[in-house]
Write a protein that holds these residues in place. Structure first.
Motif: not given
Length: 137
Positions: A60-70
């Motif tokens: 899926r690729g790198p995890v977003p840094s935004d807490p909600i998106l993470k």
């Protein structure tokens, strides 16, 4: 049955490192170094579940840094790993005879948490099929 270790070995350029990870962390995927870190103290079932989880992160690729998106990404990865580890037919068989979640998880060779995620996120048609087949004598 899914074989996440075989799938990981087929990932060219990725390295696996066994290490002591911070409390509560079973695994970690670093996309910049193409490295997956697994806690060296995991038992076999948790190793299998965690490598499958980390494979989903690779795919899926790198995890977003935004807490909600993470949080959304982690939830999606958990659902993907549970679906890959637990085939619907195997889930039905386990549910037919198991008396509780730990017993069913044991026969499916997954953690209790992975089994709970799989059951909680069954598609409506999957849930209907399970319920119909559990009702059969």
């Amino acid at each position: 049955m899914d074989h996440p270790w075989r799938r990981f070995r087929a990932k060219e350029g990725w390295t696996l490192i066994w290490s002591t990870l911070p409390d509560g962390l079973k695994g970690f995927t670093d996309h910049t170094t193409h490295t997956v870190w697994l806690d060296k103290d995991l038992q076999q079932t948790d190793r299998r579940c965690t490598i499958c989880h980390e494979l989903a992160h690779i795919e899926r690729g790198p995890v977003p840094s935004d807490p909600i998106l993470k949080a959304r990404e982690e939830s999606a990865v958990e659902r993907q790993a549970a679906r890959e580890l637990i085939d619907l037919d195997a889930l039905l068989d386990a549910l037919k005879w198991a008396h509780n979640v730990p017993e069913a998880a044991d026969v499916l060779w997954v953690s209790d948490d992975v089994l709970k995620v799989r059951i909680e996120h069954l598609q409506p048609d999957e849930r209907a099929w399970i319920e119909e087949n559990l009702a059969d004598p």
